[in-house]
Design a protein around this motif. Sequence first.
Motif, PDB file in Angstrom:
ATOM      1  N   LYS A 152     -25.173  98.654  13.108  1.00 45.77           N
ATOM      2  CA  LYS A 152     -24.346  99.844  12.921  1.00 45.77           C
ATOM      3  C   LYS A 152     -22.991  99.693  13.602  1.00 45.77           C
ATOM      4  CE  LYS A 152     -27.921 103.321  12.071  1.00 45.77           C
ATOM      5  NZ  LYS A 152     -28.508 104.610  12.502  1.00 45.77           N
ATOM      6  N   ILE A 165     -29.208  97.501   7.089  1.00 45.98           N
ATOM      7  CA  ILE A 165     -29.165  97.546   8.546  1.00 45.98           C
ATOM      8  C   ILE A 165     -30.197  96.599   9.165  1.00 45.98           C
ATOM      9  CG2 ILE A 165     -29.545  99.020  10.553  1.00 45.98           C
ATOM     10  CD1 ILE A 165     -26.934  99.597   9.274  1.00 45.98           C
ATOM     11  N   LEU A 189     -24.203 105.689   5.438  1.00 44.99           N
ATOM     12  CA  LEU A 189     -24.809 104.407   5.083  1.00 44.99           C
ATOM     13  C   LEU A 189     -25.098 104.315   3.590  1.00 44.99           C
ATOM     14  CD1 LEU A 189     -27.257 103.831   8.073  1.00 44.99           C
ATOM     15  CD2 LEU A 189     -25.158 102.579   7.566  1.00 44.99           C
TER      16      LEU A 189
END
Length: 449
Positions: free
Chosen positions: A201, A128, A262
């Motif tokens: 995201k 991320i 994730l």
Amino acid sequence: MTFDLHIRNIGKLTDARLRIGRFTVFAGPNNTGKSYVSKMLYSIFDAMNANHAEVYIDNLTTFLLTDMRMLQMYLEESGEVLSSLRGAGEGRGQLSRYLEESGASLSPLREEIDALHDLATKSPVGDIEELDKIIPDLAKRASKMRAMFSDIRSSIKSLEMKRADHEQSASRFSFPLEGYTSSIEQTLSSLESKLNDTDAKKIITSAIKYKIRANLIENFQVPKLADLRGTEAADSKVDIANFGTFEFSNGEIGFSPGRAWLQALRQFSNVIYLESPVYWKLENALRFRPRYARGRRELSGVPGYFYDLASALKREYTGDMAFPDVYERLTGKEVLGGKIVISDRGAFLFQENGRSFSIPVTAMGVANLGILALLIDRKVLTKESCIFIDEPETNLHPAWQVVMAESLFALVKGGVHVVIATHSVDIVKWLEVHVKKHPEDERLVALNK
């Protein structure tokens, strides 16, 4: 990889709760949804395993590249018109100048699009923080492309006017130039806006939805997602514990991430789907993959997972073969007595005793075990890869069905995730006997009836 799966109103499955393990088996009569579940899971796992920045950019630029190809056709035809003019004097010179300006401007724009794709492709997968760092660079490139096209649009418009004034013969095809130039400008503007208003995201969740939608259409060969739903009266959902819930409605995919979504990304080194008998379609899959045709994916009759497999087999992998023992057994004298290879021209050949045979003239069961050996040989199957096989027993003698079961379980023990949909009593019976002899292996098995 062990989790619970809840499917509602998808195909034959009105309300199914399944268990996914290291070695997952779907067993049952015909037309009960076994293959449906396998293709659905493959479509989802492949989307989870993708380079999400690359998928995101590809989705935003697919129609842009299509429009630019059409615009290039117009410029090429204008070149033919230019060469056909005789003695047009100043008009011919002006047309030549506008054509040169327009064509020269498209090349750097195309280079910028390629650079945008390269930046996305090389982005860190599943990271991320690192993905957030490159988003400003992506947005800057998008802004640059929009400005570049704004500068050349007037040249293209002038070219059209000059061509109309001096053209001596009718155009080969009716070309809505204003429509394509407006579409390109709108797409570039949208690309710039989206990249300036996003984060890692958002990119990942959007890419997962894009990829799953494309996968389902290609893998099931349906023109629209609604064809996958059981009934229109009920919601259609796939819930993967801890990862999230996917909803199918109005032709789109809804995704509600779970707590550990994730961590689940890119957990596989490769995701592969085999359908037996495989070879009839594999040769076609190696030749071409249909593109988007102005807004919708062309359906060729060949499922998308064949193209995915073809791409995986073409890649160059480094390192040692992960499962040499399984490979040696499959290709040894007691089983195949030979091996499947891919020729320089992309054809599948079976090599035996120093001779090569095209796959269609060999025993049909050779393809099932032979392709599995080829995946090991080409280093597609490695630790932490995932392979789906629909009816691995097809065209196999009962003894070879046992060989298939033993080989797959050896891969499982070595770290591969295996999912099969089967009718084979021999495979299920072998699995039952194996677990009784080795009760510690029961934890690896998820049998769904």
